[in-house]
Design an enzyme around this catalytic site. Structure first.
Site, PDB file in Angstrom:
ATOM      1  CE1 TYR A 161      -4.541   1.054  -0.522  1.00  0.00           C
ATOM      2  CE2 TYR A 161      -4.100   2.272   1.399  1.00  0.00           C
ATOM      3  CZ  TYR A 161      -4.845   2.329   0.831  1.00  0.00           C
ATOM      4  OH  TYR A 161      -5.746   2.785   0.195  1.00  0.00           O
ATOM      5  CE  LYS A 168      -7.249   6.458   0.913  1.00  0.00           C
ATOM      6  NZ  LYS A 168      -7.202   7.297   0.658  1.00  0.00           N
TER       7      LYS A 168
END
Length: 261
Positions: A161, A168
């Site tokens: 990720y 995020k």
């Protein structure tokens, strides 16, 4: 259907890409509740896709802007919300469902992320939320609500990720900062953190299937989350039922985030 009446309310849902996108699920529940929607898009291809989705549902009271919105351009964001102001006169709720990182930044080692890939990921996935919320809040006379989408990689390492986890984390800080600054105007700002959902963009992350299996094995509900479940959580936060909630990250992940192993 959900016992929430948004008749007479105006909402913008940014990030609808196709019928599998979480943004589309949010648009569906808002429309079902009676909200008038504006659905922006990035390209002519996305515009055609959104118009096809709307036609397939037989929806009315939904507006597709005449021009695209590249959220990496301030002028495009201003043009979008100026259109909303002319079209509806105000705004009650805004859902930001936008994230992007170059494909090469989702491969290999995080420490090899290029400066440019890092910049793009943070710009599109986090700063666009700040810029769009600023423009949205200017139309929320008397108050409103904003929701964005995050993921648990903001808190923990999810292999591959990579830089999106950093984006995020920045996004979640922006939620808290904006909630503090916009609260006196009765504008609430929250995030929903879903478990891994099989969307077109998520499937581009290497090992995504492993994420889903991990959640099925360890989450208390022993299953993956559906788009509609995220939509219903967003509906709560965007409606008056969430009137006392701001600055929160609401996990919709079958309880995975509470587990120690």
């Amino acid at each position: 259907m959900y016992g929430i009446d948004l008749s007479g309310k105006v909402g913008v849902v940014a990030g609808v890409a196709n019928r599998w996108s979480i943004a589309w699920a949010i648009a569906q529940v808002l429309h079902e509740a009676g909200a008038r929607l504006v659905l922006p898009y990035l390209s002519a291809r996305e515009q055609r896709g959104i118009e096809k989705l709307i036609a397939g549902e037989g929806w009315e009271n939904v507006v597709v802007p005449p021009e695209p919105c590249n959220v990496g351009e301030d002028a495009d964001i201003q043009r979008l919300f100026a259109f909303v102001g002319r079209e509806a006169g105000r705004l009650d709720c805004f859902a930001h469902c936008i994230a992007f990182a170059p494909t090469e930044a989702l491969r290999g080692e995080y420490n090899k992320t290029s400066r440019e890939a890092f910049r793009i990921a943070l710009d599109i996935s986090a700063y666009s939320f700040v810029a769009m919320t600023r423009a949205a809040a200017a139309l929320m006379d008397g108050g409103g609500s904003v929701v964005t989408l995050t993921f648990m990689a903001s808190e923990k390492v999810f292999p591959a990720y990579n830089v999106m986890g950093t984006a995020k984390a920045a996004l979640e800080h922006a939620v808290r900062q904006l909630a503090s600054e916009l609260g006196p105007g009765n504008v609430r700002v929250n995030a929903v953190s879903p478990g891994p959902i099989s969307t077109a963009s998520a499937r581009g992350v290497k090992g995504f299937g492993d994420f889903q299996q991990m959640y099925r094995d360890r989450a208390p509900l022993r299953r993956n989350i559906l788009q509609e479940e995220v939509g219903k959580a967003a509906l709560f936060l965007l409606s008056d039922l969430g009137s006392g909630v701001t600055g929160e990250v609401v996990h919709v992940d079958g309880g995975y985030h509470i587990m120690g192993v």
